[in-house]
Design an enzyme around this catalytic site. Sequence first.
Site, PDB file in Angstrom:
ATOM      1  CG  ASN A  22      -1.894   1.090   1.281  1.00 33.39           C
ATOM      2  OD1 ASN A  22      -1.806   2.026   0.493  1.00 33.39           O
ATOM      3  ND2 ASN A  22      -2.829   1.014   2.208  1.00 33.39           N
ATOM      4  NE  ARG A  36      -6.189   1.709  -0.453  1.00 30.06           N
ATOM      5  CZ  ARG A  36      -6.254   2.812   0.270  1.00 30.06           C
ATOM      6  NH1 ARG A  36      -5.199   3.218   0.952  1.00 30.06           N
ATOM      7  NH2 ARG A  36      -7.360   3.511   0.315  1.00 30.06           N
ATOM      8  CG  HIS A  75     -12.835   3.619   2.435  1.00 31.63           C
ATOM      9  ND1 HIS A  75     -13.593   4.587   3.049  1.00 31.63           N
ATOM     10  CD2 HIS A  75     -11.553   3.912   2.717  1.00 31.63           C
ATOM     11  CE1 HIS A  75     -12.804   5.444   3.672  1.00 31.63           C
ATOM     12  NE2 HIS A  75     -11.549   5.045   3.485  1.00 31.63           N
ATOM     13  NE  ARG A  98     -10.117  12.800   3.247  1.00 26.57           N
ATOM     14  CZ  ARG A  98     -10.067  11.484   3.082  1.00 26.57           C
ATOM     15  NH1 ARG A  98     -11.164  10.808   2.778  1.00 26.57           N
ATOM     16  NH2 ARG A  98      -8.928  10.840   3.180  1.00 26.57           N
ATOM     17  CD  GLU A 157      -9.011  -1.063   3.756  1.00 20.66           C
ATOM     18  OE1 GLU A 157      -8.638  -0.703   4.894  1.00 20.66           O
ATOM     19  OE2 GLU A 157      -9.235  -0.267   2.836  1.00 20.66           O
TER      20      GLU A 157
END
Length: 406
Positions: A10, A94, A183, A244, A387
Amino acid sequence: MTATRVLVLNSGSSSVKYQLLDMTDDSRLATGLVERIGEGTSRLLHTPLTGEGAERARHEPIPDHAAALKAVASELATDGMGLDSPRLAAVGHRVVHGGRRFTEPTVVDEPVLREIERLIPVAPLHNPANLRGIRTAQAMNPRLPQVAVFDTAFHTTLPEHAARYAIDVATADSHRVRRYGFHGTSHAYVSRRTARLLGKRPDEVNVIVLHLGNGASASAVRGGVCVETSMGLTPLEGLVMGTRSGDIDPAVIFHLSRVAGMSVDEIDTLLNKRSGLVGLCGDNDMREIRRRIEQGDGAARLAFDVYVHRLKKYVGAYVAVLGRVDAVAFTAGVGENSAPVREATAGGLEGLGLAVDPELNAIRGEEPRLISPAGSRVAVAVVPTDEELEIARQTYSLVAGDGTST
Ligand code: AMP
């Protein structure tokens, strides 16, 4: 010797996270992180998970991704698990943005690399780093298959009426403006794992997944197929996140530009880095926010309430989208660990069939579990995401061609 291992990478702008897994039993062999690439203070933390191995740290200048991966490979080699090992089947990467083209994990070749590059304008922060990771891994062992697993892939099934923004179609199409969602690897894994927790197949259940980490997104999954998700063209839309804003009236941007004289870049930074929980109360860690609330801190209370209110609105909306809901699954850092967030989100939704049992909700654990009272119309679950395992499974099923992805 059969190649049954997958290295999952990743690659972020200044970091590389990695895990080495053995797909015969999904076990982890090693895990690690390279941080602050390109800065004087870069370091590598490597943890072998077999035998007696203890965590090893390297503090040295790591100028770029090539150097980072070389350091990772040398740590793995020390444990007899280098990139040239015949037991390594592939590297799974990823990749954040796969646009509309990449609906599945994909073995990387030059045209695939060019397409990921073409998507940089819609993922300027992520895709360049992902590309660097792939190119570096390719250069280190050109014979090893590199597989890209896209964050957007699970959402490419969104029906057109959910993916479209209601703006001029020609403008939207010429600039690829639409809802992509992110995601996706987590939403895919958690929705399937939730079905298993209910003793059902994914195609038998409708699930709302709430991925609440520092970034946060919701999805509505009907019979294993994603039909709605809260993130959009970029990961800014939707839920209130650590830093965010999530949803705002787009006119806020024009207003800040005209009235406050802020530039587009300044507003971009405001909404992505100085908003959400941090914007509301100065902290983005839910643990700290809860601690402050216990001490009577009003700003922390407001941040929590805004966060939960948005979540509740999305749960209600996704109940409406799905029509029938079998389960709501909480996952990622906040979803897995914050009982108050789960309780407050489901609180008052008894009319929709949702309820949380306070005792079950208070239990901590690593395993997927139900937190709704027995006999509830809608199951409420905590389902830890994984993940890396999902990327490894998708990668391995592609290169081994045996359809082991779950
Ligand atoms: P993630 O992006 O999934 O790693 O989630 C990171 C976020 O999870 C942190 O910013 C915290 O807000 C939250 N988090 C982690 N551990 C806990 C915990 N024990 N209780 C509440 N929130 C937590």
